[in-house]
Design an enzyme around this catalytic site. Structure first.
Site, PDB file in Angstrom:
ATOM      1  N   GLY A  72       0.815  -1.213   0.000  1.00 32.08           N
ATOM      2  CA  GLY A  72       0.000   0.000   0.000  1.00 32.08           C
ATOM      3  C   GLY A  72       0.848   1.262   0.000  1.00 32.08           C
ATOM      4  N   ASN A 152      -8.258   4.274   8.202  1.00 29.89           N
ATOM      5  CA  ASN A 152      -7.729   3.103   8.903  1.00 29.89           C
ATOM      6  C   ASN A 152      -7.858   3.199  10.419  1.00 29.89           C
ATOM      7  OD1 ASN A 152      -5.738   5.118   7.882  1.00 29.89           O
ATOM      8  ND2 ASN A 152      -4.407   4.156   9.388  1.00 29.89           N
ATOM      9  N   SER A 200      -3.530  -3.094  -0.705  1.00 32.75           N
ATOM     10  CA  SER A 200      -2.433  -3.827  -0.079  1.00 32.75           C
ATOM     11  C   SER A 200      -2.908  -5.223   0.314  1.00 32.75           C
ATOM     12  CB  SER A 200      -1.956  -3.062   1.159  1.00 32.75           C
ATOM     13  OG  SER A 200      -1.022  -3.864   1.866  1.00 32.75           O
ATOM     14  N   GLY A 201      -2.164  -6.247  -0.116  1.00 28.47           N
ATOM     15  CA  GLY A 201      -2.589  -7.633   0.078  1.00 28.47           C
ATOM     16  C   GLY A 201      -2.806  -8.052   1.524  1.00 28.47           C
ATOM     17  N   HIS A 202      -1.937  -7.590   2.435  1.00 28.74           N
ATOM     18  CA  HIS A 202      -2.006  -8.123   3.801  1.00 28.74           C
ATOM     19  C   HIS A 202      -3.150  -7.564   4.624  1.00 28.74           C
ATOM     20  CE1 HIS A 202      -0.105  -4.852   6.348  1.00 28.74           C
ATOM     21  NE2 HIS A 202       0.292  -4.441   5.156  1.00 28.74           N
ATOM     22  N   THR A 238      11.904  -7.736 -11.064  1.00 29.88           N
ATOM     23  CA  THR A 238      11.364  -9.076 -11.274  1.00 29.88           C
ATOM     24  C   THR A 238      10.105  -9.268 -10.443  1.00 29.88           C
ATOM     25  OG1 THR A 238      13.581  -9.903 -11.701  1.00 29.88           O
ATOM     26  CG2 THR A 238      11.917 -11.545 -11.075  1.00 29.88           C
ATOM     27  N   CYS A 326       1.159   2.693  13.050  1.00 28.67           N
ATOM     28  CA  CYS A 326       2.312   3.494  12.658  1.00 28.67           C
ATOM     29  C   CYS A 326       2.633   4.546  13.695  1.00 28.67           C
ATOM     30  CB  CYS A 326       2.056   4.179  11.324  1.00 28.67           C
ATOM     31  SG  CYS A 326       1.264   3.091  10.156  1.00 28.67           S
TER      32      CYS A 326
END
Ligand code: PLP
Length: 388
Positions: A72, A152, A200-202, A238, A326
Site C-alpha cells: 500500500g 484506517n 495492499s494484500g495483507h 522481477t 504506525c
C-alpha cells in the site's frame, strides 16, 4: 496456553489457507522468472496474467491498467509522485485530507520540497471530508486530488462518488487509498469514479509485501521505479509471482465473501460497541456512527491512557491498537483524531479494535467482560484530570 484474541485486522491479517496454497508452487517447482522464455518461466507468466485478470474483474477495469507493487505504501507513493511529476507543466497543486495514512501525507509533504503546493482539507467531527470543500479548493493549477476511501483508524467511509463527480467535471485526476476498504466495500473503479486506486494484500488475508496500483488508461503518469520493462514499463523489478498469485486469490475470496464477512463483522462490531457503552461511563465512539467500516470499533475512554489499556488487554491475550500501528510507538496523539477535533487528552485514551472473519461472539463477550475492570483499575490510578 491462554486464548489469543486478535482484534487488530486493520494493522494486518493472517494469510487465508487457500491463499497460501495458491502461492506455494511459485516458491518451489514453478520458480521461473516470468520474463524468461522456457516453459518453466511460462508457468510464472501465466500465473501473472491470470492474477491480473482476476483483479481486473473485481475492480471492473482492464488488466493493462493494473500495476503490482510491494504494498500500500508504494502504491500511494507511486500514484501521487507519478501523477504530480507527469503533470508538472500543467500545475503544481495537490489536494488531500488531513486524515490520510502517512503513506499519503508524508508523500505530499515530500513533494512540497520540490515546488508542489498541497491543500490538506479539514474533516468534520466524524472524520468526513466535505465534497464542497474539495470543489472550493480546486484551482486551475490543481493536478491531483487524493482522498482515502475508508480511514484506517476510525473507519469512516468517505463520499468518494460525490468527490469524483467534482473532479470529473473539473478534469482533475482523482486517486484513492482503498487499502482499508478491500473486502468491505465495492471497489468498482467506474462506480467510484476514480482514476487511481491503491490496495495492499495483507489487509485482506493476503501476503505482506504485495500491493496494487490501478491507473486509468490515458491518465498522466510517470513511472517512479526505473529498470527492466516489467508491468508495461511502469514498475521495474522481477515480479513477485507468489505474492501476486496470493494477492489475486485473496482479493477474489474477499470479494466473493464480502456480504457474509460484512454481516459477521457488523454483528460483532455493534455487540462490542453496545456492550462497552452500557458497562462503562465516560466513553464515546470515535468516527461516524453509520458511515463506517463494518469491522471498526474506535472508542475514547476519558481519564485513561490508550497505551495502558493495550498493555492490560495484552496480558489477557487480547491484541488491539491505540490509533494506528504506525503512530503507536510515538507519544504524539493521532493526527486523525486531532483533525476530527477530539481533544488531546481524549485522543490519548482511544482504543481501536478491528474485527475479522476469525473472531467470534465469545471473543467479543470476553472483551466486554474484562474491559470494565481494566478501565476502573486504570482510572483509580490515573493522575489525569479530576476523577469521574
Ligand atoms: C496499511 C495501510 C497502508 C500501507 O500499506 P502497506 O502495505 O502496509 O505498505 C496504506 N494506507 C492505509 C489506509 C493502510 O491502512
Amino acid at each position: 496456553m491462554q486464548k489469543q484474541i486478535y482484534l487488530d485486522h486493520a494493522a494486518t491479517t493472517p494469510v487465508h489457507p487457500r491463499v497460501l496454497e495458491a502461492m506455494l508452487p511459485f516458491f518451489t517447482e514453478k520458480f521461473g522468472n516470468a520474463s524468461s522464455i522456457y516453459s518453466m518461466a511460462r508457468d510464472s507468466r501465466k500465473a501473472l496474467d491470470e492474477a491480473r485478470d482476476t483483479v481486473a474483474e473485481v475492480l471492473s477495469c482492464k488488466p493493462t491498467e493494473l500495476i503490482f507493487t510491494s504494498g500500500g505504501s508504494e502504491s500511494d507513493n507511486t500514484a501521487i509522485k507519478g501523477s504530480a511529476f507527469a503533470n508538472k507543466s500543467a500545475g503544481n497543486h495537490i489536494i488531500t485530507s488531513s486524515i490520510e495514512h502517512h503513506a499519503v501525507l508524508h508523500t505530499c509533504q515530500f513533494l512540497e520540497k520540490f515546488g508542489f503546493e498541497v491543500t490538506y482539507l479539514p474533516v468534520d467531527r466524524y472524520g468526513l471530508v466535505d465534497p464542497a470543500e474539495v470543489e472550493k479548493a480546486i484551482t486551475d493549477r490543481t493536478v491531483l486530488v487524493t482522498i482515502m476511501l475508508a480511514n484506517n483508524e476510525v473507519g469512516t467511509v468517505e463520499p468518494l462518488r460525490e468527490i469524483s463527480r467534482i473532479t470529473r467535471a473539473k478534469g482533475v485526476t482523482l486517486h484513492t487509498d482503498a487499502v482499508q476498504a478491500a473486502g468491505a466495500l465495492d471497489l468498482s473503479v467506474d462506480k467510484l469514479g476514480v482514476d487511481m486506486l491503491s490496495l495492499s494484500g495483507h489487509k485482506f488475508y493476503g501476503p505482506k509485501g504485495v500491493g496494487l496500483l490501478y491507473v486509468r488508461r490515458g491518465v498522466p503518469f510517470l513511472p517512479q521505479q526505473q529498470g527492466g520493462g516489467q508491468e508495461r514499463n511502469r514498475r521495474a523489478g522481477t515480479e513477485n509471482v507468489a505474492g501476486i498469485a496470493g494477492f489475486a486469490e485473496a482479493l477474489k475470496l474477499a470479494s466473493e465473501n464480502m456480504q457474509s464477512t460484512n454481516e459477521h463483522c457488523v454483528r460483532l462490531r455493534d455487540r462490542l460497541i453496545k456492550g462497552v457503552l452500557e458497562r462503562i461511563d465516560h466513553v464515546s465512539l470515535n468516527g461516524h456512527p453509520s458511515e463506517r467500516l463494518p469491522n471498526n470499533v474506535n472508542l475514547a475512554f476519558e481519564y485513561v491512557e490508550g497505551e495502558s489499556i493495550l498493555l492490560n488487554l495484552d496480558m489477557l491475550g487480547i491484541a488491539a491498537s491505540s490509533g494506528s500501528a504506525c503512530t503507536s510507538s510515538s507519544l504524539e496523539p493521532s493526527h486523525v483524531l486531532t483533525a476530527m477535533g477530539v481533544s488531546v487528552e481524549v485522543a490519548h485514551g482511544s482504543l481501536r479494535m478491528t474485527l475479522g472473519t476469525d473472531n467470534s461472539e465469545e471473543d467479543i463477550d470476553y472483551v466486554i467482560s474484562v474491559l470494565p475492570g481494566i478501565i476502573e483499575k486504570l482510572r483509580a490510578l490515573s493522575p489525569l484530570v479530576a476523577k469521574p
